[in-house]
Design a protein around this motif. Structure first.
Motif, short mmCIF file in Angstrom:
data_model
loop_
_atom_site.label_atom_id
_atom_site.label_comp_id
_atom_site.label_asym_id
_atom_site.label_seq_id
_atom_site.Cartn_x
_atom_site.Cartn_y
_atom_site.Cartn_z
N THR A 36 133.44 -47.46 101.09
CA THR A 36 132.49 -46.99 101.89
C THR A 36 133.02 -45.92 102.69
OG1 THR A 36 133.02 -48.85 102.99
CG2 THR A 36 130.71 -48.96 101.75
N GLN A 37 134.22 -46.10 102.88
CA GLN A 37 134.94 -44.85 104.03
C GLN A 37 135.00 -43.60 103.26
OE1 GLN A 37 138.82 -46.60 105.04
NE2 GLN A 37 137.99 -47.29 106.71
N LEU A 38 135.31 -43.68 102.07
CA LEU A 38 135.36 -42.41 101.27
C LEU A 38 133.86 -41.71 101.26
CD1 LEU A 38 137.56 -43.23 98.63
CD2 LEU A 38 137.99 -41.67 100.23
N LEU A 39 132.78 -42.68 101.04
CA LEU A 39 131.45 -42.03 101.05
C LEU A 39 131.30 -41.58 102.49
CD1 LEU A 39 129.41 -44.66 99.01
CD2 LEU A 39 130.32 -42.39 98.40
N GLU A 113 135.43 -37.39 96.13
CA GLU A 113 134.78 -37.76 95.15
C GLU A 113 135.56 -38.33 94.14
OE1 GLU A 113 131.09 -34.93 94.57
OE2 GLU A 113 131.47 -35.88 92.63
N GLU A 114 136.75 -37.54 93.73
CA GLU A 114 137.49 -38.27 92.45
C GLU A 114 138.01 -39.58 93.21
OE1 GLU A 114 140.49 -35.31 91.49
OE2 GLU A 114 139.04 -33.86 91.03
N LYS A 115 138.66 -39.50 94.37
CA LYS A 115 139.38 -40.73 94.76
C LYS A 115 138.21 -41.94 94.73
CE LYS A 115 143.30 -39.35 96.58
NZ LYS A 115 144.11 -38.80 97.69
N ALA A 116 137.07 -41.70 95.16
CA ALA A 116 135.90 -42.62 95.25
C ALA A 116 135.76 -43.13 93.66
CB ALA A 116 134.69 -41.98 95.94
N GLN A 117 135.71 -42.42 92.76
CA GLN A 117 135.59 -42.74 91.52
C GLN A 117 136.76 -43.91 90.98
OE1 GLN A 117 132.90 -42.33 89.50
NE2 GLN A 117 132.05 -41.23 91.37
#
Lengths: 179, 121
Positions: A36-39, A113-117
């Motif tokens: 959620t933080q990354l988003l 985005e990559e990290k969130a994936q």
């Protein structure tokens, strides 16, 4: 995470399985938080990109309201539409042109985005291991319950047979008394 | 005998708390380390003509690109050293903790034994 695959879940008793389950679910919460933080960061970047679009040369000398505090704004003019200061972390700022800044933020959104994936992937793995632990735990609890019920039935049968023996013994004693 | 046991148990919980603190500290250091690595990467991508500013307290000071790079590299070194130190400390306290645990288990066994003796009589 790979340590869990090295031993067999079936060798653990329900208590250990329960603590493992708690461990996995707390890890899952942490992953969810970071996701959620990354988003949030991603939406922040898209907001900055949107505000950068208003820094066009045609907007030069446009009236603006500059914030002094959270509730106090100062009227002014937009004098600089060429360069911006971008925060790159650890208190460092870089002066860039508007296009470079836009590129920078697009790059950052890609990285985020990559990290969130990645986090999503580990979350899915986590879910799967949690499911596996749950099924083994349920099976073991069911087995234990069966055992317990079986033991109870055995005890009841033993008690019944004891009562029968007592019943057979009693009438003999009564006869002796009358003598 | 029981009070001695309680003392040892308290020591064990103290060790456990210390380990937790050190671990959270280590997580902080690792996040700072990653941030600084990120900043260094970004600085390396910049052309030499780029202007870099550093936030020192409430003031924004202009620094040269090389100065900024040096600053971040020094920070990375310091953080790396700190990380090593905390890892060592975690290892040490973990060893102490395990030792205490084994002592407690042996202690427990001793406590259980004298109860069996009167039954035999």
């Amino acid at each position: 995470m790979t340590n869990k695959s090295s031993f067999d879940l079936n060798n653990l008793n329900p208590l250990q399985l329960n603590s493992l389950k708690e461990q996995i679910s707390s890890e899952y919460q942490k992953y969810r938080q970071s996701y959620t933080q990354l988003l949030e960061i991603k939406s922040l970047y898209s907001n900055t990109l949107f505000s950068l679009e208003s820094l066009q040369p045609e907007n030069l000398n446009q009236p603006i309201l500059a914030p002094l505090t959270e509730s106090l704004y100062l009227p002014g003019k937009l004098t600089n539409v060429k360069s911006v200061l971008t925060d790159i972390g650890t208190n460092f700022f870089v002066e860039r042109s508007v296009e470079d800044a836009q590129e920078y933020f697009k790059r950052q959104t890609k990285i985020v985005e990559e990290k969130a994936q990645e986090v999503l992937k580990t979350m899915k793995q986590n879910e799967e291991s949690l499911k596996a632990v749950n099924t083994v735990l349920e099976r073991k609890v069911y087995q234990q319950q069966k055992k317990f019920v079986g033991q109870q039935q055995q005890q009841q049968q033993q008690q019944k047979s004891l009562k029968k023996i007592k019943k057979i013994n009693k009438p003999f004693k009564k006869k002796n008394l009358f003598f | 005998m029981n009070t001695d046991f309680e003392k040892e148990l308290r020591q064990l919980t103290i060790f456990q708390n210390e380990i937790k603190k050190l671990q959270t500290g280590q997580i902080d250091i690792v996040t700072k380390l990653n941030e600084s690595k990120f900043v260094l990467q970004e600085l390396k991508l910049l052309p030499k003509t780029a202007k870099v500013y550093q936030l020192v307290g409430p003031t924004l000071l202009e620094v040269t690109l090389n100065e900024a790079k040096e600053n971040v590299e020094n920070r990375l070194d310091l953080l790396g050293k700190e990380e090593k130190k905390t890892l060592e400390r975690i290892k040490e306290t973990q060893q102490k903790h395990d030792k205490k645990k084994n002592e407690l288990i042996a202690f427990q066994r001793k406590l259980m034994q004298p109860k069996n003796v009167p039954k035999k009589k």
